[in-house]
Design a protein around this motif. Structure first.
Motif, mmCIF file in Angstrom:
data_model
loop_
_atom_site.group_PDB
_atom_site.id
_atom_site.type_symbol
_atom_site.label_atom_id
_atom_site.label_comp_id
_atom_site.label_asym_id
_atom_site.label_seq_id
_atom_site.Cartn_x
_atom_site.Cartn_y
_atom_site.Cartn_z
ATOM 1 N N HIS A 165 -3.756 -12.254 -6.157
ATOM 2 C CA HIS A 165 -2.466 -12.293 -5.467
ATOM 3 C C HIS A 165 -2.585 -11.653 -4.087
ATOM 4 O O HIS A 165 -2.003 -12.150 -3.113
ATOM 5 C CB HIS A 165 -1.381 -11.569 -6.268
ATOM 6 C CG HIS A 165 -0.037 -11.623 -5.605
ATOM 7 N ND1 HIS A 165 0.359 -10.701 -4.653
ATOM 8 C CD2 HIS A 165 0.987 -12.509 -5.724
ATOM 9 C CE1 HIS A 165 1.568 -10.998 -4.226
ATOM 10 N NE2 HIS A 165 1.973 -12.104 -4.853
ATOM 11 N N THR A 166 -3.336 -10.579 -3.988
ATOM 12 C CA THR A 166 -3.512 -9.934 -2.688
ATOM 13 C C THR A 166 -4.121 -10.913 -1.685
ATOM 14 O O THR A 166 -3.709 -10.970 -0.521
ATOM 15 C CB THR A 166 -4.383 -8.678 -2.831
ATOM 16 O OG1 THR A 166 -3.685 -7.713 -3.644
ATOM 17 C CG2 THR A 166 -4.691 -8.049 -1.477
ATOM 18 N N ALA A 167 -5.081 -11.702 -2.129
ATOM 19 C CA ALA A 167 -5.692 -12.695 -1.235
ATOM 20 C C ALA A 167 -4.679 -13.750 -0.806
ATOM 21 O O ALA A 167 -4.619 -14.139 0.377
ATOM 22 C CB ALA A 167 -6.879 -13.360 -1.925
ATOM 23 N N LEU A 168 -3.848 -14.210 -1.739
ATOM 24 C CA LEU A 168 -2.825 -15.200 -1.404
ATOM 25 C C LEU A 168 -1.766 -14.605 -0.483
ATOM 26 O O LEU A 168 -1.278 -15.273 0.437
ATOM 27 C CB LEU A 168 -2.177 -15.739 -2.685
ATOM 28 C CG LEU A 168 -3.076 -16.613 -3.566
ATOM 29 C CD1 LEU A 168 -2.383 -16.905 -4.889
ATOM 30 C CD2 LEU A 168 -3.424 -17.914 -2.857
ATOM 31 N N ALA A 169 -1.415 -13.333 -0.739
ATOM 32 C CA ALA A 169 -0.430 -12.669 0.115
ATOM 33 C C ALA A 169 -0.964 -12.514 1.531
ATOM 34 O O ALA A 169 -0.236 -12.708 2.510
ATOM 35 C CB ALA A 169 -0.059 -11.311 -0.472
ATOM 36 N N ARG A 252 -11.514 -4.138 -4.488
ATOM 37 C CA ARG A 252 -11.350 -5.586 -4.556
ATOM 38 C C ARG A 252 -10.081 -6.029 -3.827
ATOM 39 O O ARG A 252 -10.037 -7.116 -3.238
ATOM 40 C CB ARG A 252 -11.328 -6.058 -6.018
ATOM 41 C CG ARG A 252 -12.738 -6.197 -6.608
ATOM 42 C CD ARG A 252 -12.745 -6.969 -7.900
ATOM 43 N NE ARG A 252 -12.313 -6.163 -9.024
ATOM 44 C CZ ARG A 252 -13.120 -5.355 -9.724
ATOM 45 N NH1 ARG A 252 -14.391 -5.248 -9.386
ATOM 46 N NH2 ARG A 252 -12.656 -4.665 -10.735
ATOM 47 N N HIS A 253 -9.072 -5.189 -3.847
ATOM 48 C CA HIS A 253 -7.853 -5.519 -3.104
ATOM 49 C C HIS A 253 -8.094 -5.396 -1.600
ATOM 50 O O HIS A 253 -7.558 -6.186 -0.814
ATOM 51 C CB HIS A 253 -6.702 -4.599 -3.537
ATOM 52 C CG HIS A 253 -6.165 -4.917 -4.892
ATOM 53 N ND1 HIS A 253 -5.093 -5.767 -5.085
ATOM 54 C CD2 HIS A 253 -6.563 -4.515 -6.130
ATOM 55 C CE1 HIS A 253 -4.851 -5.873 -6.384
ATOM 56 N NE2 HIS A 253 -5.723 -5.129 -7.036
ATOM 57 N N ALA A 258 -6.072 -6.392 1.774
ATOM 58 C CA ALA A 258 -5.097 -5.303 1.865
ATOM 59 C C ALA A 258 -5.434 -4.364 3.020
ATOM 60 O O ALA A 258 -6.598 -4.022 3.232
ATOM 61 C CB ALA A 258 -5.056 -4.513 0.559
ATOM 62 N N ASP A 259 -4.406 -3.965 3.766
ATOM 63 C CA ASP A 259 -4.564 -2.954 4.805
ATOM 64 C C ASP A 259 -4.476 -1.551 4.227
ATOM 65 O O ASP A 259 -5.051 -0.597 4.771
ATOM 66 C CB ASP A 259 -3.459 -3.105 5.859
ATOM 67 C CG ASP A 259 -3.496 -4.455 6.538
ATOM 68 O OD1 ASP A 259 -4.443 -4.698 7.298
ATOM 69 O OD2 ASP A 259 -2.583 -5.268 6.297
ATOM 70 N N GLU A 260 -3.739 -1.424 3.144
ATOM 71 C CA GLU A 260 -3.484 -0.140 2.489
ATOM 72 C C GLU A 260 -3.332 -0.433 1.009
ATOM 73 O O GLU A 260 -2.774 -1.465 0.624
ATOM 74 C CB GLU A 260 -2.197 0.476 3.051
ATOM 75 C CG GLU A 260 -1.706 1.729 2.365
ATOM 76 C CD GLU A 260 -0.375 2.227 2.933
ATOM 77 O OE1 GLU A 260 0.191 3.167 2.365
ATOM 78 O OE2 GLU A 260 0.097 1.660 3.946
ATOM 79 N N VAL A 261 -3.846 0.449 0.162
ATOM 80 C CA VAL A 261 -3.662 0.300 -1.281
ATOM 81 C C VAL A 261 -2.963 1.549 -1.795
ATOM 82 O O VAL A 261 -3.406 2.674 -1.539
ATOM 83 C CB VAL A 261 -5.001 0.104 -2.020
ATOM 84 C CG1 VAL A 261 -4.751 -0.074 -3.514
ATOM 85 C CG2 VAL A 261 -5.762 -1.090 -1.468
ATOM 86 N N ALA A 262 -1.855 1.345 -2.497
ATOM 87 C CA ALA A 262 -1.090 2.451 -3.083
ATOM 88 C C ALA A 262 -1.496 2.569 -4.546
ATOM 89 O O ALA A 262 -1.082 1.777 -5.390
ATOM 90 C CB ALA A 262 0.402 2.189 -2.949
#
Length: 285
Positions: A165-169, A252-253, A258-262
């Motif tokens: 999903h992160t890739a699609l986003a 992986r995100h 992803a610019d930032e991972v929470a």
């Protein structure tokens, strides 16, 4: 690729007034460990959630973000006023995350969950320029909300998502928008124990149509969504294992855009998992 920003996503203890002093102490340590930002849920229906300002006051550089304020429980005026108060006291450090929540949550309080996309558009219109777009993100999952996040805000804060999903986003947002997914993790090398902890977390969210519909869009079937999730779904949503394996799951995100991972640490039983925070800092920050 630029250096990823690693943040933390926290729940209940951060909002508990009885634990405010401990929360401030933990936040100060997170800043020293090098985490970028602390995300936690809360609303502005009755004014600024005190924890936002208290944690900003307890730190010098750590960012704080709402993940998320529901557009059904706080009016645009309340959100704008709360943002203005936090901005005046702590310039540049509060990020306002907004989301359209879920039908069971809204209807459980006697509301009507009607046309959430249109309501979000109206909410952003009502905010006007009182919250600058670079200080505002949306909890976007589907294509329309991701497009709205790209057009009207800094970007998106998707929750309960896989690296796919992160890739699609990232593709939907383009390269100019911020993407900061939440990622739950379990620091436990025992497969049965780690998956059990993950399923306790997943069970709640797998009852919410916004999340299950998003997973179905990604190709997950009904069997994957039952009983807290199939092993395959658990492993895709929640990196678990020793420090190195969990860190690889978070990365992986980043690799997906992803610019930032929470990062949300599971298994703390309502406590601040300080040892886990230190392990994650050593591996990721």
């Amino acid at each position: 690729m630029s250096e990823p920003l690693i943040s933390l996503w926290g729940g209940g203890p951060w909002q508990d007034p009885a634990r405010a002093a401990e929360a401030r102490e933990v936040a100060a340590e997170l800043e020293e460990l090098g985490f970028h930002r602390l995300w936690f849920s809360g609303g502005f229906g009755d004014g600024v959630l005190p924890a936002f300002g208290e944690l900003l006051a307890a730190t010098r550089t750590l960012g704080v973000a709402s993940g998320i304020v529901s557009i059904w429980t706080a009016t645009p005026e309340q959100s704008a006023r709360a943002f203005a108060e936090l901005e005046a006291a702590h310039p540049g450090r509060f990020l306002l995350g907004l989301g359209n929540s879920h039908a069971p949550a809204v209807e459980g309080r006697g509301g009507r969950y009607d046309k959430p996309y249109s309501r979000t558009v109206d909410y952003l219109d009502a905010l006007g320029g009182r919250v600058p777009r670079e200080r505002l993100v949306l909890a976007a999952l589907g294509p329309r909300m991701l497009e709205l996040a790209r057009e009207r805000t800094l970007g998106a804060h998707p929750y309960f998502v896989t690296p796919e999903h992160t890739a699609l986003a990232r593709e939907a947002l383009g390269e100019g928008s911020w993407l900061a997914p939440e990622v739950a993790v379990v620091l436990d090398a025992d497969a049965a124990g780690a998956r059990a902890t993950a399923r306790e977390h997943l069970a709640t969210y797998l009852q919410l149509p916004n999340y299950t519909n998003n997973l179905r869009r990604l190709g997950w079937g009904d069997d994957d969504l039952l009983h807290g999730g199939s092993d395959r779904l658990v492993d895709a949503l929640v990196p678990w294992g020793p420090q190195e394996r969990v860190a690889a799951g978070v990365r992986r995100h980043v690799e997906a855009g992803a610019d930032e991972v929470a990062v949300q640490v599971l298994g703390g039983r309502g406590d601040f998992p300080r040892a886990a925070f230190r392990e994650l800092a050593a591996a990721l920050v």
